[in-house]
Scaffold this active site. Structure first.
Site, PDB file in Angstrom:
ATOM      1  N   GLU A 259       0.841  -1.189   0.000  1.00 15.22           N
ATOM      2  CA  GLU A 259       0.000   0.000   0.000  1.00 15.22           C
ATOM      3  C   GLU A 259       0.876   1.238   0.000  1.00 15.22           C
ATOM      4  O   GLU A 259       1.991   1.221   0.542  1.00 15.22           O
ATOM      5  CB  GLU A 259      -0.895   0.028   1.247  1.00 15.22           C
ATOM      6  CG  GLU A 259      -1.815  -1.161   1.378  1.00 15.22           C
ATOM      7  CD  GLU A 259      -2.377  -1.268   2.790  1.00 15.22           C
ATOM      8  OE1 GLU A 259      -3.349  -0.554   3.098  1.00 15.22           O
ATOM      9  OE2 GLU A 259      -1.836  -2.066   3.582  1.00 15.22           O
TER      10      GLU A 259
ATOM     11  N   LYS B 297       2.092   4.769   1.317  1.00 11.43           N
ATOM     12  CA  LYS B 297       2.134   5.382   2.654  1.00 11.43           C
ATOM     13  C   LYS B 297       1.780   6.855   2.507  1.00 11.43           C
ATOM     14  O   LYS B 297       2.526   7.632   1.925  1.00 11.43           O
ATOM     15  CB  LYS B 297       3.539   5.236   3.248  1.00 11.43           C
ATOM     16  CG  LYS B 297       3.653   5.704   4.685  1.00 11.43           C
ATOM     17  CD  LYS B 297       5.049   5.420   5.220  1.00 11.43           C
ATOM     18  CE  LYS B 297       5.142   5.811   6.692  1.00 11.43           C
ATOM     19  NZ  LYS B 297       4.981   7.267   6.876  1.00 11.43           N
TER      20      LYS B 297
ATOM     21  N   ASP C 147       0.920  10.695   3.574  1.00  9.36           N
ATOM     22  CA  ASP C 147       1.486  11.636   4.533  1.00  9.36           C
ATOM     23  C   ASP C 147       0.368  12.535   5.054  1.00  9.36           C
ATOM     24  O   ASP C 147       0.065  13.582   4.495  1.00  9.36           O
ATOM     25  CB  ASP C 147       2.572  12.473   3.849  1.00  9.36           C
ATOM     26  CG  ASP C 147       3.482  13.136   4.866  1.00  9.36           C
ATOM     27  OD1 ASP C 147       3.375  12.804   6.055  1.00  9.36           O
ATOM     28  OD2 ASP C 147       4.286  13.992   4.472  1.00  9.36           O
TER      29      ASP C 147
ATOM     30  N   TYR D  72      -6.864   2.165   5.711  1.00 12.02           N
ATOM     31  CA  TYR D  72      -5.960   1.091   5.296  1.00 12.02           C
ATOM     32  C   TYR D  72      -5.860  -0.090   6.250  1.00 12.02           C
ATOM     33  O   TYR D  72      -5.160  -1.051   5.946  1.00 12.02           O
ATOM     34  CB  TYR D  72      -4.553   1.649   5.082  1.00 12.02           C
ATOM     35  CG  TYR D  72      -3.998   2.414   6.266  1.00 12.02           C
ATOM     36  CD1 TYR D  72      -3.603   1.767   7.429  1.00 12.02           C
ATOM     37  CD2 TYR D  72      -3.874   3.801   6.216  1.00 12.02           C
ATOM     38  CE1 TYR D  72      -3.103   2.462   8.508  1.00 12.02           C
ATOM     39  CE2 TYR D  72      -3.373   4.505   7.296  1.00 12.02           C
ATOM     40  CZ  TYR D  72      -2.987   3.834   8.449  1.00 12.02           C
ATOM     41  OH  TYR D  72      -2.504   4.528   9.518  1.00 12.02           O
TER      42      TYR D  72
ATOM     43  N   LYS E 145      10.616   3.928   2.625  1.00  8.91           N
ATOM     44  CA  LYS E 145      10.482   5.371   2.394  1.00  8.91           C
ATOM     45  C   LYS E 145      11.138   5.744   1.066  1.00  8.91           C
ATOM     46  O   LYS E 145      12.294   5.408   0.811  1.00  8.91           O
ATOM     47  CB  LYS E 145      11.141   6.154   3.542  1.00  8.91           C
ATOM     48  CG  LYS E 145      10.539   5.886   4.905  1.00  8.91           C
ATOM     49  CD  LYS E 145       9.089   6.368   4.991  1.00  8.91           C
ATOM     50  CE  LYS E 145       8.974   7.870   5.040  1.00  8.91           C
ATOM     51  NZ  LYS E 145       9.363   8.460   6.329  1.00  8.91           N
TER      52      LYS E 145
ATOM     53  N   CYS F 178      12.197  45.398  13.273  1.00  5.22           N
ATOM     54  CA  CYS F 178      11.854  45.288  11.855  1.00  5.22           C
ATOM     55  C   CYS F 178      13.077  45.608  10.996  1.00  5.22           C
ATOM     56  O   CYS F 178      13.734  46.638  11.218  1.00  5.22           O
ATOM     57  CB  CYS F 178      10.706  46.240  11.518  1.00  5.22           C
ATOM     58  SG  CYS F 178      10.273  46.265   9.759  1.00  5.22           S
TER      59      CYS F 178
ATOM     60  N   CYS G  39      12.089  49.198   9.073  1.00  9.28           N
ATOM     61  CA  CYS G  39      11.827  50.478   9.758  1.00  9.28           C
ATOM     62  C   CYS G  39      12.391  50.520  11.173  1.00  9.28           C
ATOM     63  O   CYS G  39      12.279  51.542  11.857  1.00  9.28           O
ATOM     64  CB  CYS G  39      10.332  50.768   9.787  1.00  9.28           C
ATOM     65  SG  CYS G  39       9.396  49.649  10.872  1.00  9.28           S
TER      66      CYS G  39
ATOM     67  N   CYS H  91       6.031  51.631   7.851  1.00  7.78           N
ATOM     68  CA  CYS H  91       6.973  50.609   7.397  1.00  7.78           C
ATOM     69  C   CYS H  91       6.842  50.455   5.876  1.00  7.78           C
ATOM     70  O   CYS H  91       5.775  50.065   5.379  1.00  7.78           O
ATOM     71  CB  CYS H  91       6.677  49.297   8.103  1.00  7.78           C
ATOM     72  SG  CYS H  91       7.849  47.985   7.722  1.00  7.78           S
TER      73      CYS H  91
END
Length: 667
Positions: A111, A113, A115, A222, A309, A403, A406, A427
């Site tokens: 099957e 896999k 994610d 599954y 994997k 920042c 600014c 800004c």
């Protein structure tokens, strides 16, 4: 047939049609026909609450609020899988299990896999009883209300199923849905989600199941667990689950030997990119349940299964620097600047580091050698640091406190992942970003003016906010770099033409945080003028259809600012549309005078806005919520069951679209 039988028959029909559409992808009836049946069921259930069923198809819209998710112990432990990264690892695994089983021929189920977020769903007497996240494998969080909103998960099974069992699967977010969600976030100036898996997982823990219902989640199942299950092999179990109504991926295959397992792996290592969702490997299981029983478990994993994997395309490169970008809402995004490297067919020079927490988690430092992958095969991301190659004199990365544009001190609100620059009006990137949003296609749609030109105008002191655009002349913009006579005229003419843009688009263009295109339309239709919206209270705003507290607070904060109000007044004086232009209906009457209507659902001939306008044109009032003052509810398809139930309890007359038309056109 009595009422209870009619209700049950409708539920069964809708369950079957739901299965045809969301599991088989083979709809047998049109969306309209489905909606008509659903509406009929909603009406019957509202009129006969004694036949209420928590697993009715009408309950998928969500609405339940869960403040704290209860911890539930799994009836059957959810184990992890051992991972392998080469075919040699898989051969070694087969050798180990052959020693236990005695070198017998073994069939395997292969099957993909997926994610996503692991889930265990328990069914009792064919009905969905509870859904629990994986947690630590021994116990997890109960998320039943949220899971019920996912339409590919059956609420009621069909066929000959066990009385009690659990089924395991992955809650996933397909790429198309993920991209659409991110487009909507970008539209309102918010930081997009990082990847489909984390977004799917986070969705399961949202407190309002109605919000979960809006997300295009799917569930791929599954594995079945339980006592005395009616089959001899795992592959038979998958087929049984399909027969009972579950969405079990058709990619699963029975392999007669390890060579066929490798054929499966080789095929999907290439073709996985064609799938509409993320998959990162293949799960290989001894097929016979008797073999699984004999092989048993280690402390963490089943001995009878292993995950192969796929190798994500990964490269290593040097982190040269970290820069920080400022979005139009002030959100700060750290960006890794990399030594250019080839990855999945493109040259990667930059990768998002998301936020301060991610930088700390990776312990990433300037000069490090880092591993880069394509997250979800789309977005470059740094997944790890090669600590063996770390320079001796490297220094810990400290997230910026001010920042970068600014120098204002950054803020980070409780519960938020991002830092923000609060200098909303001083800004430069925020100012430029807001003007770029203002001129965009779905907003003011100003022809002859692009994002780069906006930056050029700002940097040359010609605009400081979007109201300044309306003071531009050909003479002012002509001296700009790469600006010719014709392009200058097009720019000025485009700005002038934008004064014809309707109010709902203007409201979206203002860039109020959380006010996207759809919300702007709702607010414009409800308040009709910018003045009315400006004077609205928090309580008033929350009563508007689909406007929650977060949006309402943002609107209040926007209009509380004196500079925003001054800019809006300048736009008004320049002729920008600040109210709905009502079209005069020569056929309008006062037949609905003194009557309050609530419009809910989806309609065949009218749009909801057309219905509301017809009511108001004929002297009626449109309410946003049902109360004792409501005279009529005009109910379309997919009307919320809560509204229907409330209207029924209050004895309010419910009108179909056809009934409303008769009232509207009768003398």
């Amino acid at each position: 047939m009595n009422i209870q039988d009619t209700i049950q028959q409708l539920r069964s029909e809708l369950d079957q049609h739901n299965y045809n559409y969301y599991v088989l992808d083979q709809p047998q009836i049109s969306d309209f026909e489905f909606d008509q049946k659903l509406k009929e069921l909603q009406t019957l259930e509202a009129a006969h609450p004694e036949f209420f069923d928590v697993n009715s198809p009408t309950q998928r819209v969500g609405g339940a609020i869960t403040k704290n998710f209860q911890t539930v112990v799994h009836d059957y432990r959810m184990y992890s899988l051992d991972n392998s990264y080469s075919k040699e690892d898989v051969v070694d695994w087969e050798t180990r299990i052959q020693k236990v089983l005695g070198n017998v021929p073994i069939e395997y189920t292969c099957e993909l896999k997926y994610d996503g977020a692991s889930i265990s769903i328990t069914y009792e007497n064919g009905k969905l009883a509870r859904a629990v996240t994986r947690g630590d494998g021994f116990q997890g969080d109960e998320v039943t209300n949220n899971i019920k909103t996912i339409k590919s998960i059956p609420l009621q099974l069909k066929g000959n199923y066990p009385l009690h069992f659990a089924i395991r699967g992955e809650i996933i977010l397909p790429f198309a849905g993920f991209e659409k969600m991110n487009e909507e976030l970008i539209e309102i100036g918010e930081t997009p989600y990082s990847n489909p898996r984390n977004t799917a997982s986070g969705s399961l823990k949202l407190q309002d199941s109605a919000e979960v219902a809006k997300r295009p989640l799917d569930c791929l199942l599954y594995s079945l667990v339980g006592n005395n299950l009616p089959f001899q092999s795992h592959f038979e179990g998958l087929q049984a689950a399909r027969d009972w109504g579950f969405k079990v991926p058709n990619e699963a295959k029975l392999a007669k030997n390890i060579d066929e397992v490798f054929e499966f792996i080789t095929y999907w290592d290439t073709h996985r990119h064609e799938l509409p969702y993320e998959t990162d490997g293949v799960v290989i299981k001894a097929n016979a349940l008797s073999y699984q029983d004999e092989l048993g478990y280690t402390a963490k994993s089943p001995r009878w299964a292993i995950a192969y994997k796929f190798k994500s395309e990964r490269v290593s490169t040097r982190l040269n620097s970290i820069s920080y970008q400022v979005g139009r809402t002030g959100a700060i995004t750290p960006v890794a600047n990399l030594e250019p490297v080839q990855l999945a067919g493109t040259v990667v020079k930059r990768a998002s580091l998301h936020n301060a927490d991610q930088i700390e988690k990776l312990d990433i430092r300037i000069g490090d050698t880092v591993f880069v992958e394509k997250g979800g095969e789309i977005i470059p991301k740094i997944i790890a640091v090669d600590f063996e190659k770390r320079p001796e004199q490297s220094e810990v990365t400290h997230y910026i406190t001010n920042c970068p544009e600014c120098q204002m001190a950054l803020v980070r609100s409780e519960g938020e992942a991002n830092h923000y620059c609060p200098n909303f009006y001083g800004c430069p990137p925020q100012i430029i970003g807001r003007i770029q949003h203002f001129i965009s296609r779905k907003a003011m749609d100003i022809e002859g003016l692009g994002g780069e030109t906006v930056a050029l105008l700002y940097n040359n002191g010609l605009v400081h906010n979007y109201a300044d655009l309306y003071d531009l002349t050909v003479e002012k913009v002509l001296p700009l770099e790469r600006m010719a006579q014709k392009s200058a005229e097009n720019l000025v003419n485009g700005v002038g033409k934008s004064k014809e843009i309707p109010f709902e688009s203007v409201l979206f263009a203002l860039g109020i945080r959380f006010v996207g295109e759809t919300v702007a339309k709702k607010l414009a239709k409800h308040y009709k003028t910018i003045s009315a919206l400006e004077q609205a209270t928090l309580e008033d705003l929350i009563l508007v259809d689909e406007i929650g507290e977060r949006i309402a607070k943002s609107v209040i904060e926007f209009f509380a600012n004196e500079e925003n109000r001054a800019i809006i007044e300048r736009l008004r004086l320049q002729g920008v549309q600040m109210e709905i232009v009502e079209k005069v209906n020569p056929n309008a009457t006062t037949k609905f005078l003194g009557k309050t209507f609530v419009v809910s659902g989806v309609f065949e001939e009218f749009s909801r806005d057309d219905l509301k306008k017809a009511i108001e044109d004929n002297g009626g009032k449109v309410g946003s919520s049902i109360s004792s003052k409501t005279n009529y509810v005009v109910a379309g398809d997919n009307m919320g069951p809560t509204k229907l139930e409330k209207a029924t309890k209050l004895g309010i007359l419910i009108l179909s679209e056809e009934n409303f038309k008769k009232m509207l056109y009768e003398d």
